[in-house]
Write an enzyme that holds these catalytic residues in place. Sequence first.
Site, PDB file in Angstrom:
ATOM      1  N   GLU A 295      40.325  29.971  91.727  1.00 49.04           N
ATOM      2  CA  GLU A 295      39.402  31.067  91.393  1.00 49.04           C
ATOM      3  C   GLU A 295      40.078  32.442  91.491  1.00 49.04           C
ATOM      4  O   GLU A 295      39.705  33.258  92.319  1.00 49.04           O
ATOM      5  CB  GLU A 295      38.154  31.002  92.280  1.00 49.04           C
ATOM      6  CG  GLU A 295      38.457  30.799  93.758  1.00 49.04           C
ATOM      7  CD  GLU A 295      37.211  30.642  94.615  1.00 49.04           C
ATOM      8  OE1 GLU A 295      36.370  29.801  94.290  1.00 49.04           O
ATOM      9  OE2 GLU A 295      37.103  31.394  95.602  1.00 49.04           O
ATOM     10  N   PRO A 296      41.030  32.710  90.607  1.00 48.25           N
ATOM     11  CA  PRO A 296      41.688  34.018  90.651  1.00 48.25           C
ATOM     12  C   PRO A 296      40.850  35.116  89.998  1.00 48.25           C
ATOM     13  O   PRO A 296      40.034  34.834  89.120  1.00 48.25           O
ATOM     14  CB  PRO A 296      42.967  33.783  89.839  1.00 48.25           C
ATOM     15  CG  PRO A 296      42.695  32.604  88.993  1.00 48.25           C
ATOM     16  CD  PRO A 296      41.532  31.858  89.536  1.00 48.25           C
ATOM     17  N   GLY A 297      41.093  36.316  90.429  1.00 53.83           N
ATOM     18  CA  GLY A 297      40.459  37.479  89.804  1.00 53.83           C
ATOM     19  C   GLY A 297      41.534  38.430  89.315  1.00 53.83           C
ATOM     20  O   GLY A 297      41.791  38.581  88.126  1.00 53.83           O
ATOM     21  N   TYR A 338      43.419  50.551 100.962  1.00 56.77           N
ATOM     22  CA  TYR A 338      44.438  49.552 101.353  1.00 56.77           C
ATOM     23  C   TYR A 338      45.847  50.137 101.347  1.00 56.77           C
ATOM     24  O   TYR A 338      46.817  49.379 101.320  1.00 56.77           O
ATOM     25  CB  TYR A 338      44.426  48.361 100.378  1.00 56.77           C
ATOM     26  CG  TYR A 338      43.080  47.837 100.007  1.00 56.77           C
ATOM     27  CD1 TYR A 338      42.297  47.149 100.935  1.00 56.77           C
ATOM     28  CD2 TYR A 338      42.574  48.017  98.722  1.00 56.77           C
ATOM     29  CE1 TYR A 338      41.051  46.660 100.584  1.00 56.77           C
ATOM     30  CE2 TYR A 338      41.329  47.525  98.371  1.00 56.77           C
ATOM     31  CZ  TYR A 338      40.579  46.855  99.300  1.00 56.77           C
ATOM     32  OH  TYR A 338      39.351  46.372  98.939  1.00 56.77           O
ATOM     33  N   CYS A 363      36.363  65.900  97.475  1.00 51.51           N
ATOM     34  CA  CYS A 363      36.530  66.886  98.532  1.00 51.51           C
ATOM     35  C   CYS A 363      36.907  66.215  99.856  1.00 51.51           C
ATOM     36  O   CYS A 363      36.149  66.260 100.821  1.00 51.51           O
ATOM     37  CB  CYS A 363      35.229  67.668  98.646  1.00 51.51           C
ATOM     38  SG  CYS A 363      35.454  69.189  99.512  1.00 51.51           S
ATOM     39  N   TYR A 392      39.567  45.416  90.656  1.00 49.78           N
ATOM     40  CA  TYR A 392      39.049  46.178  91.795  1.00 49.78           C
ATOM     41  C   TYR A 392      39.219  47.689  91.571  1.00 49.78           C
ATOM     42  O   TYR A 392      39.451  48.440  92.499  1.00 49.78           O
ATOM     43  CB  TYR A 392      39.723  45.725  93.104  1.00 49.78           C
ATOM     44  CG  TYR A 392      39.646  44.222  93.292  1.00 49.78           C
ATOM     45  CD1 TYR A 392      38.436  43.611  93.575  1.00 49.78           C
ATOM     46  CD2 TYR A 392      40.773  43.410  93.128  1.00 49.78           C
ATOM     47  CE1 TYR A 392      38.344  42.231  93.698  1.00 49.78           C
ATOM     48  CE2 TYR A 392      40.687  42.028  93.257  1.00 49.78           C
ATOM     49  CZ  TYR A 392      39.475  41.447  93.547  1.00 49.78           C
ATOM     50  OH  TYR A 392      39.385  40.084  93.665  1.00 49.78           O
TER      51      TYR A 392
END
Length: 439
Positions: A295-297, A338, A363, A392
């Site tokens: 199940e890769p994204g 990240y 800001c 993402y």
Amino acid sequence: MRYLPFLICLAVYAADYPTETGRFSHEQLIGYAQEYGTPLYVYDGDRIKEKFHKFSKAFKDAYGNTKIYYALKANTNLSIVALLKKEGASAECISMGEIYLARKLGWKGEDILFTSSSKSPVEMEYAVNHDVVINLDSMGDLENLIATVEKLKKKARVSFRLNTDVDPKTHKHISTSHKTTKFGILFENDQIMEGYKRAYDHPLLEVWGIHSHIGSQIMDDSPFVRNVKLVTTAVKRLKQELGIELKFMDLGGGLGIPYRDGQEPLEPEVVANKMAKLVKQELKDLGYMPALWMEPGRYFVGDAGFLVARVNSVKDTPYKHFINVDTGFNHLVRPILYEAYHRVRVLGRKGEREKFDVAGNICETGDILAYDRMLPRPSVGDYVAFMDAGAYGFTMASEYNMFTLPAEIMVRGDKVDVIRKRPDIEDLFRNQILLKDLE
Ligand code: LLP
């Protein structure tokens, strides 16, 4: 030796500024920015197709009985998900919204896998009613499902998510299988065996599979291989101790992509061959082989996406040079969340380079999309492209500081289509209620 730093500097300045941006030329991206405005997400549909087929062929060739679920969370744009469906993907979903999206595009039943780690009774009921495969993350999840099937008097297909305690060697926020993370059920106290037994004995539950997903942006094949060893141990115990034969073994997503110039890719063929070899070896005396689901994204959509932004100003101080652009971490949160690295190209500019921070318009001090990059000096009105932003990127975007979300376009061959319109400023107020007594 004394002159080494000077020579290195000279080499950096002399080297060509890398101008490639995947399949698109700088001129093409500038053209899209001029036509559709910025900030703009641009996707290469042909690249998504190519990556899907490379991945699914690798696993089919290595194992045979495989099924590829696209992890929708990486990019939920309807047209991108539809493209992957058309190419043959099934859908891995994390919420009712994602199941709804999968169903809207025509996926049904076992082609939808529901893997939330925290499911409400409403979500559970929705999943049971739509016959999706339900992946359980805790004993509480199992109780919730049992209560739901008994209430609805309807059968459900289940798998359990195993926490294999494998270190995927990636950023801690996207490592999912350490024994202290919130995901999955541990092996060590036999809770997972207890769960399987309870599900197997329940007349309304059909035990279909086992699942594990160790993390994301993994660039080394060894954690995947170690994970196979642990999952197959569970598969063997289920058969030997409880007589359970599974239809599938889902080994998750997580295959990383190179985000830096010169970084070596991890090829799906390498991972598929190593995984398949070990599965076959471990299960050869078991009398059956479950199907292998993946199940890769990110792998499908990551390097097919670019975030194109306009240069609003260039600011020089005695300490730093900043390129100020018309987007920020509200539209690409990966760098701040990240410490992720996205390559940046100043579109249409070559020549001498200087060190810049590429700063967003949010800001907040942390809103730097790229630190200390050697880039050609842009002029106001130029465009920059953040590369590898297809996974993402938009899905994690927000309207923080009341900036509207970017538009999205998809390019296939010579065809360019808008796949998300640029919102109006009024859209920022949708669903808000201004109280009459405060007007
Ligand atoms: N399956 C499950 C159960 C997952 O939780 C995920 C990702 C995937 C599959 C797909 O993983 P992929 O192949 O895309 O690595 N926002 C982070 C990544 C979060 C991943 C969440 N789960 C980032 O931008 O790096």
